[in-house]
Structure formats: structure tokens, C-alpha cells
Design a protein around this motif. Structure first.
Motif, mmCIF file in Angstrom:
data_model
loop_
_atom_site.group_PDB
_atom_site.id
_atom_site.type_symbol
_atom_site.label_atom_id
_atom_site.label_comp_id
_atom_site.label_asym_id
_atom_site.label_seq_id
_atom_site.Cartn_x
_atom_site.Cartn_y
_atom_site.Cartn_z
ATOM 1 N N LYS A 251 0.861 -1.172 0.000
ATOM 2 C CA LYS A 251 0.000 0.000 0.000
ATOM 3 C C LYS A 251 0.903 1.228 0.000
ATOM 4 N N THR B 242 -6.085 -2.693 4.993
ATOM 5 C CA THR B 242 -5.969 -3.164 3.606
ATOM 6 C C THR B 242 -6.428 -4.614 3.497
ATOM 7 N N ARG C 295 -9.866 -4.729 3.181
ATOM 8 C CA ARG C 295 -10.251 -3.869 2.052
ATOM 9 C C ARG C 295 -11.079 -2.667 2.481
ATOM 10 N N PRO D 78 -5.566 -2.019 -1.775
ATOM 11 C CA PRO D 78 -4.111 -2.149 -1.877
ATOM 12 C C PRO D 78 -3.576 -1.563 -3.179
#
Ligand SMILES: Nc1ncnc2c1ncn2[C@@H]1O[C@H](COP(=O)(O)OP(=O)(O)O)[C@@H](O)[C@H]1O
Ligand SMILES: [Mg+2]
Length: 320
Positions: A12, A53, A56, A60
């Protein structure tokens, strides 16, 4: 299949005015069903970004997140919305993650309302009370507001909200860091009991290695967006190999005078995660750093026993 979660090469990056910030940089790990993976590292190393991440809550930059064998980075929104209830998060500071204007019952009912789990309000109320019982929150608090409760009770609301939709995976992001030591133990016990009863899998994020010692099966130690040591918890405490993990461990007080260890004081702070060079990111603070550490980034390598370490000189330092 024993893994509920398989993360591969997750990155990320954030574009910032001075370049690219590598918040999470090529992280891979597995989490087994019913187990706890500890994610440890100091503030700013990318733990929360990793947790969000994986769920979600943020997308990402690249990499795979396989949840029950399905890569959730490539599935469509409809499919993901159907999966979402199975993956939940508990946040560090319940005061800021809860809505101050909502009563306990409204907070706990919220995820159930959003997912339209119940058709009538009597069933919803019943479920809210059940969840309060599950997390050890007395029913008399049902119409109170977050500011009227202490930190431990507020965090119990956070746990109840996370449990409301019967998840399989919970990312716990420093869930006890804002609490007194005694209350910390109560919440940790609650999380462990729930795990046993429901077979929950946890990703447990903390800056404090001693918090995860007794509750996690495996530990990933992070430094500036990267995993620098990863293995089973017992192995990590018996055979601490990375100089950074050694420093973290030395900061944990030992109750006996006989087994006292020398505290390793790290010089300086985390270097910038913006446009990192291809060197060992820990090198500027490492007691053992040599030229090579400043010119190439060590890869995470298995040194046997499923123990992975990213350090050019791990063998020499530890006389392996
Ligand atoms: N939305 C964002 N935009 C830019 N940088 C961010 C953002 N979120 C986090 N960061 C940066 O990413 C790095 C990791 O942050 P974070 O994941 O919060 O670390 P931790 O939880 O370990 O304290 C930090 O340098 C932080 O400043
Ligand atoms: Mg954080």
C-alpha cells in the motif's frame, strides 16, 4: 484447507507531496483457522494500514489477499459485500470509533440494521441483548451512551459490534492499548474465550510485544512497512534473531532479578517511509550494521523451523 487468510506481496503506497510513501511494502503471511497472528511494530510502521488493507477498508496498491481461497482484491463489489460480514475490525480507541450520540443498543444494532439481518425490531432487540451478554456488558447499560462508560465497557461495545454479523476473521487493531492494565487483561480474556467458543481467527495488531506473547500462535514483526521477522510465537521468544526484535524484547520488564536482560536502547526514530532506498530499513539504528546493510535490502529468508528473518548478518550476529 487450514488457512483462512493468505496474504501475498501486499503493498500500500500513498502518493505524497515529496514522493511515494511506502506504508505497507511487500508483506506476505498466512493465518490459520481459529488462530491468532500477532502483528507487532512501533508506531508508524504500517500496522493499521496493513489491517485495513487486508479487510479492504482501503484498497491495496498491489498484491493478493486470499480469504478462504478467494482473492478479495479482484472480486466484484457485489461479491465483496456478501463477504464483508465475515471480516470485521475492532479499533484501538473505542471513544473515537463509537458514535457519541448513539446509545449502547443503537451502536450494537447498527451493523445488524445495515445488513437488514432482522425483519422486526423485537428480534433485533433480543439479538442486541444477547450480544451484550456475550461480551459481558450488563443489560442495565443498554440505553447508556459511550461517555457514561469506562474504557473497558466501551471496548466491549466495540467487540459486540464486531461480533454482530458472526464474522470468521477479526482484525483487532491495538484493542487494549488505550486501557488500564487490569482492564487490558479482561478484554484479552474475553477475546480468547470468544475465539475458543466460535473458532474465530484474529489478526492482532499491537506495538507491545508482551501483549501478544500469550495470545498469538504466530508473530510478524514489522519495521517501516516490511516484515523483518516471522515465526511461531514460542520460537520468537526462545530464539529472537533480528536485532530489531531483540531490542523490542529487551524492553519488556522481567520480574526476576536472576533472568534480567540488558535493555537495548535503540538510537533515533523510524526513518522516513517516503521514497525508501534499497537498503536495510533498520540499518541506521542497528548495532551491527555494516556497509552491505546500507547498500542492499535483505530479503525475508527461512533459516529453518519456519522461522523467517530479513537480515544480511543474522547468522553471524546469532552465531548460528
Ligand atoms: N491516508 C494516508 N495518506 C498518507 N500516508 C498515510 C496514510 N495513512 C497512513 N499513512 C502513513 O503510513 C505509515 C503507516 O501508518 P500506520 O499504518 O497508521 O502505522 P501504525 O498503525 O503502525 O502506527 C505512516 O507513515 C503514516 O503516516
Ligand atoms: Mg495504528
Amino acid at each position: 484447507m487450514s488457512e483462512i487468510l493468505k496474504v501475498r506481496n501486499l503493498k500500500k503506497y500513498y502518493p505524497v507531496s515529496s514522493g511515494t510513501l511506502h506504508a505497507v511494502d511487500d508483506v506476505s503471511f498466512d493465518l490459520n483457522y481459529g488462530e491468532t497472528l500477532g502483528i507487532v511494530g512501533e508506531s508508524g510502521c504500517g500496522k493499521s494500514t496493513l489491517g485495513k488493507t487486508v479487510l479492504r477498508l482501503i484498497n491495496p496498491t498491489s498484491g493478493e489477499i486470499n480469504f478462504e481461497g478467494k482473492d478479495i482484491t479482484v472480486i466484484d463489489n457485489r461479491e465483496f459485500t456478501a463477504l464483508r460480514p465475515q471480516m470485521q475490525m475492532i479499533f484501538q480507541d473505542p471513544m473515537s470509533s463509537l458514535n457519541p450520540r448513539m446509545s449502547v443498543s443503537q451502536q450494537i444494532a447498527e451493523p445488524l440494521r445495515i445488513y437488514k439481518v432482522f425483519k422486526n425490531s423485537a428480534d433485533l432487540e433480543k439479538r442486541v441483548l444477547e450480544l451484550m451478554d456475550t461480551v459481558g456488558l450488563a443489560r442495565r447499560y443498554v440505553e447508556t451512551y459511550p461517555h457514561e462508560l469506562d474504557g473497558g465497557r466501551r471496548q466491549r461495545i466495540g467487540v459486540a459490534r464486531a461480533l454482530a454479523l458472526n464474522p470468521k476473521l477479526i482484525v483487532c487493531d491495538e484493542p487494549v492499548s488505550a486501557l488500564d492494565v487490569l482492564i487490558q487483561a479482561q478484554i484479552l480474556n474475553l477475546l480468547q474465550d470468544l475465539q475458543k467458543e466460535r473458532g474465530l481467527s484474529y489478526m492482532f495488531i499491537t506495538h507491545n510485544l508482551s501483549v501478544v506473547k500469550h495470545i498469538s500462535n504466530k508473530i510478524c514483526v514489522m519495521y517501516l512497512g516490511q516484515v523483518i521477522e516471522q515465526c511461531e510465537t514460542k520460537e520468537l521468544f526462545n530464539k529472537t534473531l533480528h536485532p530489531y526484535t531483540q531490542a523490542l524484547l529487551s524492553a519488556i520488564p522481567v520480574p526476576s532479578l536472576k533472568n534480567r536482560r540488558e535493555r537495548i536502547i535503540l538510537k533515533g526514530e523510524l526513518t522516513s517511509p517516503i521514497n525508501p532506498k534499497d537498503n536495510c530499513r533498520f540499518a541506521p539504528r542497528c548495532l551491527y550494521a555494516r556497509e552491505e546493510c546500507f547498500s542492499s535490502c535483505p530479503k525475508l529468508q527461512d533459516i529453518g523451523g519456519n522461522h523467517q528473518v530479513a537480515c544480511h548478518f543474522v547468522k553471524e550476529i546469532n552465531k548460528l
